[in-house]
Write an enzyme that holds these catalytic residues in place. Structure first.
Site, PDB file in Angstrom:
ATOM      1  N   ASP A  49       0.901  -1.282   0.125  1.00 20.54           N
ATOM      2  CA  ASP A  49      -0.061  -0.260   0.077  1.00 20.54           C
ATOM      3  C   ASP A  49       0.861   1.202   0.071  1.00 20.54           C
ATOM      4  OD1 ASP A  49      -2.567   1.045   0.307  1.00 20.54           O
ATOM      5  OD2 ASP A  49      -1.647   2.062   2.359  1.00 20.54           O
ATOM      6  N   TYR A  54       2.502  10.118   0.844  1.00 17.46           N
ATOM      7  CA  TYR A  54       3.563   9.384   1.799  1.00 17.46           C
ATOM      8  C   TYR A  54       5.029  10.079   1.459  1.00 17.46           C
ATOM      9  CZ  TYR A  54      -0.304   6.219   3.199  1.00 17.46           C
ATOM     10  OH  TYR A  54      -1.551   5.667   3.559  1.00 17.46           O
ATOM     11  N   SER A 212      -3.620   0.811  10.222  1.00 17.54           N
ATOM     12  CA  SER A 212      -3.548   1.127  11.693  1.00 17.54           C
ATOM     13  C   SER A 212      -4.049  -0.022  12.582  1.00 17.54           C
ATOM     14  CB  SER A 212      -3.745   2.422  12.324  1.00 17.54           C
ATOM     15  OG  SER A 212      -2.871   3.292  11.887  1.00 17.54           O
ATOM     16  N   LEU A 214      -2.518  -1.788  14.763  1.00 15.79           N
ATOM     17  CA  LEU A 214      -2.101  -1.611  16.146  1.00 15.79           C
ATOM     18  C   LEU A 214      -2.269  -0.054  16.840  1.00 15.79           C
ATOM     19  CD1 LEU A 214       1.425  -3.579  15.746  1.00 15.79           C
ATOM     20  CD2 LEU A 214      -0.535  -4.343  16.876  1.00 15.79           C
ATOM     21  N   LYS A 222       3.846  -1.655  23.597  1.00 19.07           N
ATOM     22  CA  LYS A 222       5.348  -0.903  24.169  1.00 19.07           C
ATOM     23  C   LYS A 222       5.208   0.366  24.891  1.00 19.07           C
ATOM     24  CE  LYS A 222       6.371   0.771  19.449  1.00 19.07           C
ATOM     25  NZ  LYS A 222       7.033   0.568  18.313  1.00 19.07           N
ATOM     26  N   ARG A 232       7.700   5.568  16.237  1.00 18.29           N
ATOM     27  CA  ARG A 232       6.812   6.352  15.484  1.00 18.29           C
ATOM     28  C   ARG A 232       6.316   7.644  16.324  1.00 18.29           C
ATOM     29  NH1 ARG A 232       1.699   4.238  12.257  1.00 18.29           N
ATOM     30  NH2 ARG A 232       3.199   3.421  11.223  1.00 18.29           N
ATOM     31  N   GLU A 297       7.266 -10.992  13.647  1.00 18.05           N
ATOM     32  CA  GLU A 297       6.512 -11.220  14.736  1.00 18.05           C
ATOM     33  C   GLU A 297       4.934 -11.250  14.313  1.00 18.05           C
ATOM     34  OE1 GLU A 297       7.214  -8.545  18.026  1.00 18.05           O
ATOM     35  OE2 GLU A 297       4.958  -8.817  18.841  1.00 18.05           O
TER      36      GLU A 297
HETATM   37  P1  NDP Z   1       0.147  -0.051  12.805  1.00 15.15           P
HETATM   38  O1  NDP Z   1      -0.998   0.704  13.697  1.00 15.15           O
HETATM   39  O2  NDP Z   1       0.123  -1.340  13.044  1.00 15.15           O
HETATM   40  O3  NDP Z   1       1.388   0.715  13.028  1.00 15.15           O
HETATM   41  C1  NDP Z   1       2.811   0.302  12.499  1.00 15.15           C
HETATM   42  C2  NDP Z   1       3.764   0.663  13.508  1.00 15.15           C
HETATM   43  O4  NDP Z   1       3.753   0.170  14.774  1.00 15.15           O
HETATM   44  C3  NDP Z   1       4.945   0.156  13.024  1.00 15.15           C
HETATM   45  O5  NDP Z   1       5.626   1.333  12.010  1.00 15.15           O
HETATM   46  C4  NDP Z   1       5.845   0.563  14.073  1.00 15.15           C
HETATM   47  O6  NDP Z   1       6.117   1.675  14.624  1.00 15.15           O
HETATM   48  C5  NDP Z   1       4.908  -0.328  15.177  1.00 15.15           C
HETATM   49  N1  NDP Z   1       4.977  -1.582  15.262  1.00 15.15           N
HETATM   50  C6  NDP Z   1       4.677  -2.627  14.240  1.00 15.15           C
HETATM   51  N2  NDP Z   1       4.631  -3.790  14.849  1.00 15.15           N
HETATM   52  C7  NDP Z   1       5.187  -3.857  15.877  1.00 15.15           C
HETATM   53  C8  NDP Z   1       5.555  -4.904  17.041  1.00 15.15           C
HETATM   54  N3  NDP Z   1       5.328  -6.062  16.748  1.00 15.15           N
HETATM   55  N4  NDP Z   1       5.936  -4.361  18.133  1.00 15.15           N
HETATM   56  C9  NDP Z   1       6.007  -2.963  18.590  1.00 15.15           C
HETATM   57  N5  NDP Z   1       6.025  -2.123  17.576  1.00 15.15           N
HETATM   58  C10 NDP Z   1       5.424  -2.450  16.374  1.00 15.15           C
HETATM   59  O7  NDP Z   1      -0.250   0.435  11.132  1.00 15.15           O
HETATM   60  P2  NDP Z   1       0.169   1.771  10.241  1.00 15.15           P
HETATM   61  O8  NDP Z   1      -0.539   2.917  11.087  1.00 15.15           O
HETATM   62  O9  NDP Z   1       1.312   1.909   9.857  1.00 15.15           O
HETATM   63  O10 NDP Z   1      -0.963   1.565   9.098  1.00 15.15           O
HETATM   64  C11 NDP Z   1      -0.492   0.603   8.159  1.00 15.15           C
HETATM   65  C12 NDP Z   1      -0.544   1.098   6.834  1.00 15.15           C
HETATM   66  O11 NDP Z   1      -2.066   1.564   6.660  1.00 15.15           O
HETATM   67  C13 NDP Z   1       0.373   2.317   6.566  1.00 15.15           C
HETATM   68  O12 NDP Z   1       1.383   1.845   6.179  1.00 15.15           O
HETATM   69  C14 NDP Z   1      -0.559   2.734   5.330  1.00 15.15           C
HETATM   70  O13 NDP Z   1      -0.233   1.927   4.209  1.00 15.15           O
HETATM   71  C15 NDP Z   1      -1.973   2.608   5.636  1.00 15.15           C
HETATM   72  N6  NDP Z   1      -2.523   3.888   6.313  1.00 15.15           N
HETATM   73  C16 NDP Z   1      -3.543   4.296   5.676  1.00 15.15           C
HETATM   74  C17 NDP Z   1      -4.214   5.397   5.953  1.00 15.15           C
HETATM   75  C18 NDP Z   1      -5.183   5.921   5.467  1.00 15.15           C
HETATM   76  O14 NDP Z   1      -5.931   7.388   5.791  1.00 15.15           O
HETATM   77  N7  NDP Z   1      -5.871   5.438   4.278  1.00 15.15           N
HETATM   78  C19 NDP Z   1      -3.721   6.202   7.266  1.00 15.15           C
HETATM   79  C20 NDP Z   1      -2.674   5.552   7.899  1.00 15.15           C
HETATM   80  C21 NDP Z   1      -1.945   4.130   7.547  1.00 15.15           C
HETATM   81  P3  NDP Z   1       7.572   1.949  15.420  1.00 15.15           P
HETATM   82  O15 NDP Z   1       8.411   0.970  15.445  1.00 15.15           O
HETATM   83  O16 NDP Z   1       8.159   3.327  14.709  1.00 15.15           O
HETATM   84  O17 NDP Z   1       7.022   2.353  16.748  1.00 15.15           O
END
Ligand code: NDP
Length: 329
Positions: A49, A54, A212, A214, A222, A232, A297
């Site tokens: 995606d 971005y 999102s 998580l 965490k 993040r 994981e």
């Molecule tokens: P998450 O809510 O899953 O957050 C991902 C972040 O959480 C990672 O980048 C990392 O950040 C942390 N993380 C992931 N796995 C773990 C783990 N096992 N243990 C600890 N920390 C972890 O998803 P996103 O918010 O990234 O959303 C996913 C995708 O959805 C995006 O990449 C994008 O493609 C899409 N999206 C679409 C939107 C829209 O408006 N359409 C808006 C937002 C996202 P870190 O290590 O930096 O803390």
């Protein structure tokens, strides 16, 4: 890997997919982005995606370079982009953002160039555009499909009514309507996916690519004992997200979820992702990862979801205490 059809379409999309928001072209090195995509592809993930906004277009450029380097057959993966915000963000001129014909056509061309692709599989309207008549956007998406530049189009964070208006316009002119919606969906954010879109799953076979899972990392647990650096929420400029994400009410629930995940013998992140997968109206859960270990994981949600029995789901429900109210009619 498991695959589900994207809504009423025949397109098989892997139930876990990989997104690039805040990571590709911004938070992580290009070599890590390469490792993440390679691991994902090797595990059977077929959907990646992206969006014009971005990292102001850099995310698409980085992904395009990886795809070129890898040389994976084009018919073995699905790529998305999204249009609305413009790749210049706040500096975009009125012609460089929105869902009017000019920006949608140009944004598509620009995304294809950055991604070095001939077509996008999925093209999302990243937000509704109140200033552009819905007919204009539907016609433009239909034309892009006819030109072979996109295969399916959809919406992101549109209300049920806005999606229905798009379908009504498509029916009026015998055009191709939206196939999928990209909403936020996680243990804290449930209304749209569990209630609002319910009718559209049935009537129009809406597919969902949810984001999102998580809640930006909060549901990984965490932050349960305090703010963590090198995440993040510590990226400069992301203070708004930190304020929205680290709310005591969420952290309190997160701490209780951690205990349950521990009892089940899985990480809290895996439990949160598996919980999303349990919803059959979710076509794919888009994962985000800043480290390869996180992605590895998170993959285990595929197998661990079997542990989320009805009994466990009820325990989660009790902790969350936020089951959206279904309408009475
Ligand atoms: P998450 O809510 O899953 O957050 C991902 C972040 O959480 C990672 O980048 C990392 O950040 C942390 N993380 C992931 N796995 C773990 C783990 N096992 N243990 C600890 N920390 C972890 O998803 P996103 O918010 O990234 O959303 C996913 C995708 O959805 C995006 O990449 C994008 O493609 C899409 N999206 C679409 C939107 C829209 O408006 N359409 C808006 C937002 C996202 P870190 O290590 O930096 O803390």
């Amino acid at each position: 890997m498991e695959y589900r059809r994207l809504g009423k379409s025949g397109l098989p999309v892997s139930v876990l997919s990989l997104g690039s928001w805040l990571t590709f072209g911004k938070q992580i090195d290009n070599s890590v982005a390469d490792e993440l995509m390679t691991l994902a592809y090797d595990e059977g993930i077929n959907f990646f995606d992206n969006a014009e906004i971005y990292a102001r277009g850099r995310s698409e450029t980085v992904m395009g370079e990886i795809l070129k380097r890898k040389g994976w057959p084009r018919d073995s993966y699905i790529i998305s982009s999204k249009v609305f915000f413009g790749h210049l963000g706040k500096e975009a001129k009125p012609t460089q953002r929105g869902l009017h014909r000019k920006h949608v056509m140009e944004a598509c061309e620009q995304a294809l160039k950055r991604l070095q692709l001939d077509y996008l599989d999925l093209y999302f309207c990243h937000r509704p555009d109140k200033e552009t008549p819905i007919e204009e956007t539907v016609w433009t998406m239909h034309n892009l499909i006819q030109q072979g530049k996109i295969l399916y189009w959809g919406t992101s964070e549109w209300s049920a009514q806005e999606i229905m208006e798009a379908h009504a316009a498509a029916e009026r002119y015998a055009l191709i309507g939206p196939t999928m919606e990209q909403p936020q969906y996680n243990m804290f954010e449930r209304q749209k996916v569990e209630v609002d879109y319910k009718g559209i799953y049935k009537t129009y076979g809406l597919g969902t690519t949810i984001w999102s899972p998580l809640a930006s990392g909060v549901l990984s647990g965490k932050y349960n004992s305090g703010f963590q650096h090198d995440t993040r929420l510590s990226i400069p400029g992301m203070e708004w997200l930190k304020d929205a994400a680290l709310v005591e009410m969420k952290l309190e629930k997160s701490r209780r979820l951690a205990v349950l995940a521990n009892e089940l013998g899985m990480s809290q992140a895996v439990m949160a992702i598996a919980w999303c997968l349990k919803n059959q109206n979710v076509s794919t859960v888009i994962l985000g990862a800043s480290r390869v270990g996180q992605l590895k994981e998170n993959f285990s949600a595929l197998t661990e979801k079997e542990k989320l029995t009805d009994d466990v789901m009820e325990k989660i429900e009790t902790i969350l205490d936020n089951r959206p109210k279904q309408p009475d009619y």
